[in-house]
Design a protein around this motif. Structure first.
Motif, PDB file in Angstrom:
ATOM      1  N   ALA A 126       0.846  -1.198   0.000  1.00 55.52           N
ATOM      2  CA  ALA A 126       0.000   0.000   0.000  1.00 55.52           C
ATOM      3  C   ALA A 126       0.884   1.252   0.000  1.00 55.52           C
ATOM      4  CB  ALA A 126      -0.924  -0.005   1.204  1.00 55.52           C
ATOM      5  N   ALA A 127       2.009   1.218   0.711  1.00 56.82           N
ATOM      6  CA  ALA A 127       2.931   2.361   0.742  1.00 56.82           C
ATOM      7  C   ALA A 127       3.523   2.608  -0.645  1.00 56.82           C
ATOM      8  CB  ALA A 127       4.038   2.121   1.757  1.00 56.82           C
ATOM      9  N   ARG A 133       0.942   4.439  -2.572  1.00 54.61           N
ATOM     10  CA  ARG A 133       0.811   5.820  -2.098  1.00 54.61           C
ATOM     11  C   ARG A 133       1.949   6.690  -2.628  1.00 54.61           C
ATOM     12  NH1 ARG A 133      -0.696   3.367   2.695  1.00 54.61           N
ATOM     13  NH2 ARG A 133       1.396   3.575   3.539  1.00 54.61           N
ATOM     14  N   ASN A 134       3.147   6.117  -2.748  1.00 57.81           N
ATOM     15  CA  ASN A 134       4.317   6.872  -3.189  1.00 57.81           C
ATOM     16  C   ASN A 134       4.508   6.885  -4.706  1.00 57.81           C
ATOM     17  OD1 ASN A 134       5.098   7.506  -0.540  1.00 57.81           O
ATOM     18  ND2 ASN A 134       6.099   5.534  -0.304  1.00 57.81           N
TER      19      ASN A 134
END
Length: 56
Positions: free
Chosen positions: A33-34, A37-38
């Motif tokens: 998920a990170a 997001r990035n």
């Protein structure tokens, strides 16, 4: 015009084997998920490729 062949779905055993192969590939880890997001658009990371129309 010939018809498209029917899609043959893998069995549960074949699917498990495929998924083990995917998760064991060190050069292509599953995105987290990170990571999503990035993520940034390709045109802001490699504009020379994006402007040349070489990105899908």
């Amino acid at each position: 015009m010939p018809r498209k062949p029917a899609i043959i779905m893998p069995t549960d055993e074949e699917n498990a084997l495929i998924n083990r192969g995917i998760t064991s590939a060190p050069d292509s880890p599953e995105l987290t998920a990170a990571d999503f997001r990035n993520a940034r658009p390709a045109r802001s990371v490699v504009p020379e490729l994006a402007s040349a129309g070489k990105l899908r």
